[in-house]
Structures are given as structure tokens and as C-alpha cells.
Write a protein that holds these residues in place. Structure first.
Motif, PDB file in Angstrom:
ATOM      1  N   ALA A 146      41.443 100.243  63.190  1.00  0.00           N
ATOM      2  CA  ALA A 146      40.762  99.037  63.668  1.00  0.00           C
ATOM      3  C   ALA A 146      40.054  98.324  62.526  1.00  0.00           C
ATOM      4  CB  ALA A 146      39.776  99.401  64.773  1.00  0.00           C
ATOM      5  N   VAL A 147      39.367  99.089  61.676  1.00  0.00           N
ATOM      6  CA  VAL A 147      38.657  98.492  60.541  1.00  0.00           C
ATOM      7  C   VAL A 147      39.652  97.881  59.561  1.00  0.00           C
ATOM      8  CG1 VAL A 147      37.184  98.981  58.554  1.00  0.00           C
ATOM      9  CG2 VAL A 147      36.642  99.972  60.783  1.00  0.00           C
ATOM     10  N   PRO A 155      41.008  88.936  61.126  1.00  0.00           N
ATOM     11  CA  PRO A 155      39.594  88.812  61.489  1.00  0.00           C
ATOM     12  C   PRO A 155      39.358  88.243  62.884  1.00  0.00           C
ATOM     13  CG  PRO A 155      40.213  87.189  59.816  1.00  0.00           C
ATOM     14  CD  PRO A 155      41.347  88.149  59.930  1.00  0.00           C
ATOM     15  N   THR A 165      35.855 104.915  59.611  1.00  0.00           N
ATOM     16  CA  THR A 165      35.381 103.703  58.943  1.00  0.00           C
ATOM     17  C   THR A 165      35.246 103.919  57.441  1.00  0.00           C
ATOM     18  OG1 THR A 165      34.194 103.028  60.944  1.00  0.00           O
ATOM     19  CG2 THR A 165      33.538 101.995  58.869  1.00  0.00           C
ATOM     20  N   TRP A 209      40.961  88.952  65.496  1.00  0.00           N
ATOM     21  CA  TRP A 209      41.213  90.016  66.457  1.00  0.00           C
ATOM     22  C   TRP A 209      40.279  91.205  66.259  1.00  0.00           C
ATOM     23  CZ3 TRP A 209      44.804  89.742  70.399  1.00  0.00           C
ATOM     24  CH2 TRP A 209      45.642  88.653  70.370  1.00  0.00           C
ATOM     25  N   ARG A 210      39.291  91.057  65.409  1.00  0.00           N
ATOM     26  CA  ARG A 210      38.441  92.195  65.064  1.00  0.00           C
ATOM     27  C   ARG A 210      37.711  92.759  66.287  1.00  0.00           C
ATOM     28  NH1 ARG A 210      35.276  90.752  59.978  1.00  0.00           N
ATOM     29  NH2 ARG A 210      37.375  90.976  59.106  1.00  0.00           N
ATOM     30  N   GLY A 255      41.290  94.847  60.965  1.00  0.00           N
ATOM     31  CA  GLY A 255      40.291  93.788  61.090  1.00  0.00           C
ATOM     32  C   GLY A 255      40.150  92.959  59.837  1.00  0.00           C
ATOM     33  N   TRP A 256      40.399  93.553  58.665  1.00  0.00           N
ATOM     34  CA  TRP A 256      40.354  92.780  57.419  1.00  0.00           C
ATOM     35  C   TRP A 256      41.523  91.808  57.332  1.00  0.00           C
ATOM     36  CZ3 TRP A 256      39.383  98.146  55.065  1.00  0.00           C
ATOM     37  CH2 TRP A 256      38.012  98.426  55.064  1.00  0.00           C
ATOM     38  N   LEU A 289      40.096  94.738  68.412  1.00  0.00           N
ATOM     39  CA  LEU A 289      40.468  95.996  67.759  1.00  0.00           C
ATOM     40  C   LEU A 289      39.357  97.038  67.896  1.00  0.00           C
ATOM     41  CD1 LEU A 289      42.060  94.490  64.532  1.00  0.00           C
ATOM     42  CD2 LEU A 289      43.281  95.746  66.317  1.00  0.00           C
ATOM     43  N   TYR A 290      38.120  96.601  67.680  1.00  0.00           N
ATOM     44  CA  TYR A 290      36.992  97.538  67.820  1.00  0.00           C
ATOM     45  C   TYR A 290      36.836  97.987  69.268  1.00  0.00           C
ATOM     46  CZ  TYR A 290      35.540  96.281  63.072  1.00  0.00           C
ATOM     47  OH  TYR A 290      35.489  96.090  61.713  1.00  0.00           O
TER      48      TYR A 290
END
Length: 552
Positions: free
Chosen positions: A200-201, A208, A244, A210-211, A204-205, A214-215
Motif C-alpha cells: 500500500a505504501v 497518490p 511501512t 489512490w493512496r 501510494g507513491w 490502498l491504506y
């Protein structure tokens, strides 16, 4: 057209044609060995230094560790009892969700994406090929994150050996059985949660927008592990922390090597495709003339200018122009600039005939021979494109590699200023090979430019960078060292050398060695005199107004 420039379904297949041109097993093995050395060398080479971890980051990490320990002591028994009393429908729903955190799925998906992107990359041209390369790099990063986080999970589980919640009645919440190699005693930390948060992390980069989604999925996976009584609350909190951290640490390692990421001041950003400035040349050079109407007067600005210096190469012009045009046609608008360096064998007349067949061809004549570096400089000055590719006019440099060099430069990003061809399976006499070997060995030892073959005429570079280099005769032989001097990185592409199409070499032993030795000391002096590389940024009008308000 040689066999090395065959087409399949109308599209140039560079790797397949390279293998066909190589022919012998020794050349193919040389390709593999060079590619492996290039990758290993790039990974070992620290190209940038991300900002140091701040004191506040360390404090956040310390607080997170304390929170995990406090949760294990105060909340684990309470949450375990609550999960034990949930209805079966909740277990069924979360039983489906929990599979998202299985590392095997992520392994397979990222590996397939990587292989698929690389496969598509060799079949596409232009922007689609660049996009495929970016996707392959990001898939490789996701695969690496999944691998490292999975290893971290197994390394931590085995020595801790915490009993799982479904054994609560028999062992209680604080029962530890290290190194028993039993899945029932592998509760801390949660492997599914590690994978879910790491991915997810990482994603996420790249995504962004969809961050949050994802979390959210990662949190649901963590909850599912507690609902199914596979982990305690502290186990999933530790899993989220480890996942993370795995992604963050790998991002720093990749950024230090400018792979996928790169440092930008105090932050690390995803690497973007470099877009060199669009410049046009209006410079007039004394002692030369352009034959016909200058291409710069035409409406369409080329994306690539191919510069070919020639002297007495009348027998090679027609074939090489055809090969260049066919190789670069898929890239978009282009121009071919032949600089006729005082030829006396009818090269100029042959170029005039070829201009009638190829409207993209431009011919610039030196009234007297000025040398190869001067001819390249003339062509670059006259070029309209922001990206330049050069190759020798004798036909030994195969134009099929031009698209590969061009795309490599675009994909490498703003930190790279030059893509240098490196010859394998060279077709030359033993004496000529010896000359080049001595010159390259001496130059590499003396200048430490990290390049094993600067004599290859196949080069691709940004025009604006070339224009800033100090000019001297034989500049083309020292471009890697001077580009590094200005703070830019260099990428390399292995190319298969060909036999000369026609004629004889116009450059002898003394051009290659003794004059080069004298130039070595001059280049070394230039490198030592460059004490600091300027890092520039333009201050926006908004920032200037803010400063003015503060000073008012």
C-alpha cells in the motif's frame, strides 16, 4: 540494407537484429556479461545521497514501537476476547479479505507485470515504449518490496514464536516458543499485514490519488487477521510498522542509485522523464555552407537530429542514409545532418543526390577539412532538435541502435546527459583493436570516467549540455569525462560493430594515440579546475511576492 536491419511486422526489432548481427556465441556471451556488469555496477554505485533521517522521524519510530509494546500489554487480551465472540458471517467476510495480504499473489502479479512490461517495451516505439519502461521499473520495485518485507516477517517470527490467539485458552496471550518451526507459534508480527502495508505504501507513491483506498484495504487486511484469530492487535500493529519501514528503506536505497526514485532536497520523489529544452540554432559558422534550403525553415520541429561527420565516404553515403531514415522513422519527426568535412572524392555530389530522395537530409560542407570533432560541432550547432545522436559515416556504426540510445536517454531522466555506445564483437584489424585498447585503457585509468569505449561513434546526448562543453579538437573522444565533469550521469548501450561498408579509414595511429595523450592532460586539467557544480532552481513569482511581504 544489411541483414542486421531486418524488420518484423513493419517494426524494427533491435534486440533480435542485434543477436542476428552478432552471429557468434562469443559476442552473445559478451552482451550478457556486459549487461550483467552494467546492472551490478549501477546498483553498487551510489549516485545520490538522500537527506538524512531527521530527529522527528526517529521520534515517530520510537513512539510507534512503544505503542506496539503498550498494546501488547494492555489491549491484546481484551481484543482477543472480543474477536472470539464475533458471528460466523463476519469470519466468512473477512476470510475473503485476508487473502489480499498473501505475498504469493503480489509476487506473481508484480513479476508478471515486470515481464509483460519488458516484453511490450521491445515491441513499442516512442512514448509507449517509455511508458512500458517506467511500468517495468515500478513493477521491479514492488517485487523488491514484497520480497524484503516477506523476509523480514519470517526472520522476526521464528525467534519470537508467539502463540496465536486461537490457542489463547491453552497458552494465554504471552506464550513464546522460539525456533519451534510451527505455524501455530508465529503470531508476531503479522505477515499478511506486513505485505499489505508494504505494498500500500509503495503503490501510494506511484498512485497518490489512490493512496487512501490502498491504506483502507491494508487496514481491512489487518482487521481480518484479528477476526480470524490468527493475530493479536499488537501483532498487526507491528506488521504495519515493519511493512511501512520496509518500503521506506527500499525507496531510499533505490533513490541513492537513481532507480525509480531520486532525492530532491529533503524529500524523495518518483523519477520523471527528462524533457530537454526546445532550442534552435541560428549560429553562423565561418568556413562552411549549407547546401539547399535549411531544414530549420520548415514548419515541423524534429524530436531527434542525427549528425554524421564524413570525409571521403562517397561509397557509404547512400546505404547509410537509407538505414538511418528507416531506423529513426518510428520515433517521430527527425532530421539527418551530414557534415561533409572537405571531401575530395564526390561525397558532396552523392549527398546532393540523396537529398532529392530524403527530404529530412541536410548537407553542410566545410570548405576545407577541419577534423571529426569540428564536423560534429558544426552539425550540433545547426541541429534543431533538443536531442542529438551521432554516428560515424563509414557504416561501422549500425543505425538500428539509434532508437535504443534515444529511448535510453529519455527514460534515464534529467540526471543523465549522455548515452554512450559500447562496442562488442568489434570488426577491425588486430592492430586497430590494439590501438583502441591502449587508448581506452590509458584514458580510463587517467580520467576515471567509468567508460570502457569512448571511441564508439554512436552517442546520444542533449544538445544544451553539449553546447556548454569546452570545445577543442578531439572533443568527441572525451565526451563521457566532460559530461561527468558537468555533473551529469552517463548510460551505456552495447552495440555490435560492423565491417566498413566501403573505402578506408581516414584516421591513423597518431590521431588515435599520441595526439590523444596530449589531450588527456588538458582534459584532466579541465576536470580538476571544476571545483563545484552549480545546482540551479528558478524562484517563482509567488515565492518572490511572499518574501517581499515578509520584508515589508
Amino acid at each position: 540494407m544489411t541483414d542486421s536491419t531486418r524488420k518484423t511486422d513493419g517494426k524494427v526489432r533491435v534486440p533480435q537484429m542485434a543477436r542476428a548481427a552478432a552471429g557468434s556465441l562469443s559476442v552473445r556471451l559478451a552482451f550478457l556479461a556486459d549487461a550483467t556488469r552494467d546492472f551490478v555496477g549501477r546498483w553498487r554505485s551510489i549516485r545520490a545521497t538522500p537527506a538524512a533521517v531527521s530527529a522527528s522521524d526517529w521520534r515517530v519510530l520510537a513512539i510507534a514501537v512503544v505503542a506496539v509494546l503498550a498494546t501488547a500489554w494492555l489491549l491484546d487480551p481484551v481484543v482477543a476476547h472480543a474477536m472470539h465472540g464475533l458471528p460466523q458471517v463476519a469470519r466468512d467476510v473477512f476470510g475473503v479479505i485476508t487473502h489480499i495480504g498473501r505475498s504469493g499473489y503480489i509476487f506473481a502479479l508484480s513479476a508478471l507485470t515486470l515481464v509483460g512490461a519488458l516484453w511490450l517495451r521491445e515491441r513499442h516505439e516512442g512514448e509507449r515504449r517509455v511508458a512500458d519502461g517506467i511500468l517495468a521499473g515500478r513493477a521491479f520495485f514492488i517485487f523488491a518490496v514484497c520480497t524484503v518485507s516477506g523476509l523480514a516477517s519470517q526472520i522476526m517470527k521464528l525467534p519470537i514464536g508467539r502463540a496465536r490467539p486461537f490457542l489463547y485458552d491453552k497458552f494465554g496471550p504471552y506464550s513464546f516458543h522460539p525456533f519451534v518451526f510451527d505455524a501455530r507459534f508465529a503470531s508476531f508480527p503479522s505477515g499478511h499485514t506486513i505485505t499489505a502495508f508494504a505494498i500500500a505504501v509503495a503503490l501510494g507513491w506511484f498512485l497518490p490519488k489512490w493512496r487512501f483506498a490502498l491504506y483502507t484495504v491494508a487496514v481491512l487486511v489487518a482487521i481480518s487477521r484479528m477476526v480470524l484469530e490468527s493475530h493479536y492487535l499488537a501483532d498487526v500493529m507491528a506488521g504495519a510498522l515493519v511493512g511501512t519501514l520496509s518500503a521506506i528503506i527500499l525507496r531510499r536505497m533505490f533513490a541513492a542509485r537513481r532507480i525509480v526514485f531520486e532525492p530532491d532536497g529533503s524529500v524523495i520523489r518518483v523519477r520523471s522523464i527528462g524533457k530537454p529544452a526546445d532550442t534552435a540554432s541560428g549560429l553562423q559558422v565561418v568556413g562552411m555552407r549549407e547546401v539547399g534550403f535549411p531544414a530549420r525553415d520548415q514548419g515541423e520541429v524534429p524530436v531527434l537530429s542525427v549528425v554524421v561527420p564524413v570525409r571521403n565516404e562517397v561509397g557509404n553515403v547512400a546505404t547509410l542514409v537509407d538505414e538511418i531514415a528507416k531506423a529513426v522513422m518510428p520515433l517521430g519527426p527527425f532530421e539527418i545532418i551530414y557534415v561533409n568535412d572537405g571531401s575530395s572524392d564526390g561525397t558532396g555530389d552523392e549527398l546532393a543526390r540523396q537529398r532529392a530522395r530524403h527530404p529530412q537530409l541536410r548537407q553542410i560542407d566545410h570548405m576545407a577539412s577541419c577534423g571529426q570533432s569540428a564536423a560534429i560541432r558544426t552539425g550540433v550547432h545547426a541541429a534543431r532538435a533538443a536531442v542529438i545522436c551521432t554516428l560515424d559515416g563509414d557504416g561501422q556504426n549500425d543505425p538500428i541502435y539509434i532508437p535504443q540510445l534515444y529511448r535510453k536517454l529519455l527514460e534515464s531522466g534529467d540526471a543523465f546527459g549522455l548515452v554512450q555506445g559500447q562496442r562488442v564483437g568489434r570488426k577491425a584489424t588486430a592492430f586497430k583493436k590494439l590501438q583502441s585498447h591502449i587508448a581506452n585503457t590509458l584514458r580510463a585509468w587517467f580520467l576515471q570516467d567509468g567508460t570502457r569505449d569512448t571511441g564508439c561513434g554512436l552517442k546520444c546526448f542533449r544538445r544544451d549540455i553539449y553546447m556548454q562543453l569546452p570545445y577543442f579538437d578531439a572533443l568527441h573522444r572525451f565526451m563521457p569525462a566532460l559530461v561527468r565533469r558537468d555533473g551529469f550521469e552517463i548510460a551505456y548501450v552495447n552495440v555490435v560493430d560492423r565491417l566498413r561498408l566501403s573505402g578506408v579509414s581516414n584516421y591513423g595511429f597518431f590521431d588515435r594515440l599520441w595526439i590523444g595523450i596530449v589531450d588527456l592532460f588538458g582534459v584532466r586539467w579541465l576536470i580538476r579546475r571544476r571545483r563545484r557544480i552549480a545546482r540551479l532552481r528558478q524562484v517563482s513569482q509567488e515565492a518572490a511576492k511572499e518574501v517581499s511581504k515578509e520584508n515589508a
